[in-house]
Design an enzyme around this catalytic site. Sequence first.
Site, PDB file in Angstrom:
ATOM      1  N   THR A  86       1.002  -1.202  -0.100  1.00 15.77           N
ATOM      2  CA  THR A  86       0.066   0.093  -0.022  1.00 15.77           C
ATOM      3  C   THR A  86       0.977   1.256   0.028  1.00 15.77           C
ATOM      4  OG1 THR A  86      -0.305  -0.363   2.378  1.00 15.77           O
ATOM      5  CG2 THR A  86      -2.071  -1.153   1.143  1.00 15.77           C
ATOM      6  N   LEU A 153       5.026  -6.398  12.860  1.00 13.74           N
ATOM      7  CA  LEU A 153       6.300  -6.784  12.864  1.00 13.74           C
ATOM      8  C   LEU A 153       7.451  -5.803  12.518  1.00 13.74           C
ATOM      9  CD1 LEU A 153       7.222  -7.186   9.569  1.00 13.74           C
ATOM     10  CD2 LEU A 153       5.933  -9.229  10.010  1.00 13.74           C
ATOM     11  N   GLU A 155      10.954  -5.106  10.230  1.00  6.77           N
ATOM     12  CA  GLU A 155      11.945  -5.761   9.525  1.00  6.77           C
ATOM     13  C   GLU A 155      13.072  -5.938  10.236  1.00  6.77           C
ATOM     14  OE1 GLU A 155      12.355  -3.695   5.751  1.00  6.77           O
ATOM     15  OE2 GLU A 155      10.130  -3.822   5.427  1.00  6.77           O
ATOM     16  N   GLY A 256      19.088  10.178  15.445  1.00  2.03           N
ATOM     17  CA  GLY A 256      19.614   9.790  14.056  1.00  2.03           C
ATOM     18  C   GLY A 256      19.280  10.705  12.920  1.00  2.03           C
ATOM     19  N   GLY A 260      13.006   6.480   8.131  1.00  2.45           N
ATOM     20  CA  GLY A 260      12.827   5.983   6.831  1.00  2.45           C
ATOM     21  C   GLY A 260      12.163   4.533   6.886  1.00  2.45           C
ATOM     22  N   CYS A 263       7.426   1.925   6.102  1.00  2.00           N
ATOM     23  CA  CYS A 263       6.274   2.144   6.663  1.00  2.00           C
ATOM     24  C   CYS A 263       5.898   3.548   7.297  1.00  2.00           C
ATOM     25  CB  CYS A 263       6.218   1.068   7.825  1.00  2.00           C
ATOM     26  SG  CYS A 263       5.980  -0.498   7.342  1.00  2.00           S
TER      27      CYS A 263
HETATM   28  N1  NAD Z   1       7.159  -4.169   5.644  1.00  2.85           N
HETATM   29  C1  NAD Z   1       7.146  -4.106   6.878  1.00  2.85           C
HETATM   30  O1  NAD Z   1       7.866  -4.139   7.715  1.00  2.85           O
HETATM   31  C2  NAD Z   1       5.620  -3.939   7.163  1.00  2.85           C
HETATM   32  C3  NAD Z   1       5.109  -4.064   8.587  1.00  2.85           C
HETATM   33  C4  NAD Z   1       3.890  -3.959   8.669  1.00  2.85           C
HETATM   34  C5  NAD Z   1       3.053  -3.598   7.837  1.00  2.85           C
HETATM   35  N2  NAD Z   1       3.360  -3.615   6.574  1.00  2.85           N
HETATM   36  C6  NAD Z   1       2.388  -3.481   5.618  1.00  2.85           C
HETATM   37  O2  NAD Z   1       2.183  -4.707   4.824  1.00  2.85           O
HETATM   38  C7  NAD Z   1       1.789  -4.563   3.406  1.00  2.85           C
HETATM   39  C8  NAD Z   1       2.792  -5.171   2.661  1.00  2.85           C
HETATM   40  O3  NAD Z   1       4.003  -4.487   2.762  1.00  2.85           O
HETATM   41  P1  NAD Z   1       5.328  -5.473   2.199  1.00  2.85           P
HETATM   42  O4  NAD Z   1       6.533  -4.676   2.821  1.00  2.85           O
HETATM   43  O5  NAD Z   1       5.367  -6.782   2.518  1.00  2.85           O
HETATM   44  O6  NAD Z   1       5.236  -5.261   0.982  1.00  2.85           O
HETATM   45  P2  NAD Z   1       5.976  -5.875  -0.499  1.00  2.85           P
HETATM   46  O7  NAD Z   1       6.185  -4.848  -1.551  1.00  2.85           O
HETATM   47  O8  NAD Z   1       7.440  -6.325   0.041  1.00  2.85           O
HETATM   48  O9  NAD Z   1       5.310  -6.912  -0.963  1.00  2.85           O
HETATM   49  C9  NAD Z   1       3.893  -6.787  -1.685  1.00  2.85           C
HETATM   50  C10 NAD Z   1       3.886  -8.085  -2.626  1.00  2.85           C
HETATM   51  O10 NAD Z   1       2.416  -8.189  -2.791  1.00  2.85           O
HETATM   52  C11 NAD Z   1       2.560  -8.758  -4.360  1.00  2.85           C
HETATM   53  N3  NAD Z   1       1.434  -8.506  -5.020  1.00  2.85           N
HETATM   54  C12 NAD Z   1       0.599  -7.260  -5.115  1.00  2.85           C
HETATM   55  N4  NAD Z   1      -0.441  -7.388  -5.826  1.00  2.85           N
HETATM   56  C13 NAD Z   1      -0.811  -8.626  -5.810  1.00  2.85           C
HETATM   57  C14 NAD Z   1      -1.882  -9.513  -6.304  1.00  2.85           C
HETATM   58  N5  NAD Z   1      -3.127  -8.786  -6.791  1.00  2.85           N
HETATM   59  N6  NAD Z   1      -1.713 -10.735  -6.119  1.00  2.85           N
HETATM   60  C15 NAD Z   1      -0.810 -11.530  -5.550  1.00  2.85           C
HETATM   61  N7  NAD Z   1       0.465 -10.781  -5.270  1.00  2.85           N
HETATM   62  C16 NAD Z   1       0.534  -9.409  -5.370  1.00  2.85           C
HETATM   63  C17 NAD Z   1       3.630  -7.936  -4.744  1.00  2.85           C
HETATM   64  O11 NAD Z   1       4.154  -8.599  -6.134  1.00  2.85           O
HETATM   65  C18 NAD Z   1       4.622  -8.450  -3.754  1.00  2.85           C
HETATM   66  O12 NAD Z   1       5.638  -9.300  -3.903  1.00  2.85           O
HETATM   67  C19 NAD Z   1       1.830  -2.898   3.302  1.00  2.85           C
HETATM   68  O13 NAD Z   1       0.556  -2.375   3.589  1.00  2.85           O
HETATM   69  C20 NAD Z   1       2.721  -2.275   4.445  1.00  2.85           C
HETATM   70  O14 NAD Z   1       2.387  -1.074   4.727  1.00  2.85           O
HETATM   71  C21 NAD Z   1       4.548  -3.762   6.200  1.00  2.85           C
END
Ligand code: NAD
Length: 456
Positions: A86, A153, A155, A256, A260, A263
Site C-alpha cells: 500500500t 512486525l 523488518e 539519528g 525511513g 512504513c
Molecule cells: N514491511 C514491513 O515491515 C511492514 C510491517 C507492517 C505492515 N506492513 C504493511 O504490509 C503491506 C505489505 O508490505 P510489504 O513490505 O510486505 O510489501 P512488499 O512490496 O514487500 O510485498 C507485496 C507483495 O504483494 C505482491 N502483490 C501485489 N499485488 C498482488 C496481487 N493482486 N496478487 C498477488 N500478489 C500481489 C507483490 O508482487 C509483492 O511481492 C503494506 O501495506 C505495508 O504497509 C509492512
Amino acid sequence: MNITMVGSGYVGLVSGACFADFGHSVVCVDSNRGRIEALKAGRMPIYEPGLEALVAENVRQDRLSFVTDLDAAVAQADAVFIAVGTPSRRGDGFADLSFVYAAAREIAGALSGFTVVVTKSTVPVGTGDEVERIIREANPTAEFAVASNPEFLREGAAIADFKRPDRIVVGAEEARAEAVMREVYRPLYLNQAPIMVTSRRTAELTKYAANAFLAAKITFINEIADLCEAVGADVQAVARGIGLDNRIGSKFLHAGPGYGGSCFPKDTLALVKTAQDAGTPLRLVETVVAVNDQRKRAMARKVIKACGGSVRGRTVALLGLTFKPNTDDMRDAPSLAIAAGLQDAGAMVRAYDPEGMEQARPLLPGVAFAEDAYHCAEGADALVLVTEWDAFRALDLARLHAAMQRPVLVDLRNVYRADDVRSHGFAYSSIGRPTGPGEGAETLQAVEDAVAAADP
Ligand SMILES: NC(=O)c1ccc[n+]([C@@H]2O[C@H](COP(=O)([O-])OP(=O)(O)OC[C@H]3O[C@@H](n4cnc5c(N)ncnc54)[C@H](O)[C@@H]3O)[C@@H](O)[C@H]2O)c1
C-alpha cells in the site's frame, strides 16, 4: 486451518512462514512470477534473518507452498490474508489501494464456502468496508466476512516479532470471523500474546496511530538532539534520562538521520490525508512528517560542514545504506537523500552496505560501490556512518585512519565514543553530543587544523 496469503513480500512471506510453523497449512500467492519461482527454488526474495531456514523447514513438512494463481488456494481457505503493498499514491500521498482492491476482486471470484478475508496490509480507515463491497459486488452469493488484522512486525526482527507479538489486533464485525481469527492465532494465544478484538475501523486506525506515535517519538528526540548541539548538552544522556521514566519508555529515543523505511514515511503521510479528509487534521503528525523530510537532507549539510564547508571534488564514503540494519530494504532510506545532497554539492560518493547494495544500486545513480567498509574508506575525505549494522560497530579506527585521505568521521548513529575516535586522529562529529575539536568546523583549514591537532 487452511490459510492463503495473497502477496509474498516482507509481511506476506514472514506471516505465511510463521503461520505454517504454528501448524497451519499455508499457500503463499504472489503475482510476481519471478518471486514465486525463486521461492519454489528455496531462494528468498528479501533478506530477513532466519527466514530461509523457516521457509525451508515448513516446505519440507508440506505445510507451506508457493503459487502464482490464487483460485485453488482461495477455494480451500478458511482465511485469506491480503498482504499486498500500500505505497504512497503519487501526487497526493494518500495510500495507493489499487493492489488491495485488485486482490479483493481476484479473491471474490474464487471464494467457496465461508471464508474470512483479512486485510493484513496497512490500510486507511474504511478500506475493509470497500473490500467487502467489492467482493459482494463481484460475487453476490459468496459467504464471507472481511476482517482487519494489521501487522506490527519490524523488518530485521520480523520472525521474533510475529511469533512473540506485544499484541494481536483483530477488527471483526461478526462472531464467525472472530472465531476463525482466534483459531488462526490460537498458538500465540497459548503463549499469552494478548489478542484484542475491536471493530474493523478501530483496528485499521490502531495501526496508523501506532506508527505515527513511534515516528513522533523519533522526531522528538531528533529535534532535542539539534537543541543539544546548539546548547552543549548530550542527547544520549537526555534520552536515557527521560526513557527511564516508565511513562515515556526508552525505545525509539535514538537520535539519528531521520526515520525511513517502508512504513513510517508512507503511513504518517496517509494518516495525515485521512485526518484532513475527515475534517480533523492531525497537526502534530503533519509537523512530524515535515520535520523528518527536512532532516534527511540536513544530514548532507552536516557532513559538508564536518568537511569544512565544501565537499566539491572530495570523496565521501557512506557506510550503511538500508533504512536500518538487518534488512535489505531501501524504501525511503535516509541514505538516498544524503547521497543526493552530497552529489549535488559536488562530492563523489562511494558506499558499502552488508545486504542492501543490490537494492540500492538502481536508486543511487553515480554512486560507486565498495566490497567492504575498509575499501569504501580507501582514499576518502570523509567517512559517514549512516546505518548502524553490527559490522560497523567496532571498526579498526587505526586501519581506517591509514586508509583515508583525510580522517573525518561523521557518525549519524552515535555508535562511537568521541574521545576514542579523536584519540585515533579523526575529526569526529555525531548527533546531539557536545562538540569537540573538528566538529562544527566552518572552513577546510579548520578541519585540517583539527585533524593535525588530534593526530596522536
Ligand atoms: N514491511 C514491513 O515491515 C511492514 C510491517 C507492517 C505492515 N506492513 C504493511 O504490509 C503491506 C505489505 O508490505 P510489504 O513490505 O510486505 O510489501 P512488499 O512490496 O514487500 O510485498 C507485496 C507483495 O504483494 C505482491 N502483490 C501485489 N499485488 C498482488 C496481487 N493482486 N496478487 C498477488 N500478489 C500481489 C507483490 O508482487 C509483492 O511481492 C503494506 O501495506 C505495508 O504497509 C509492512
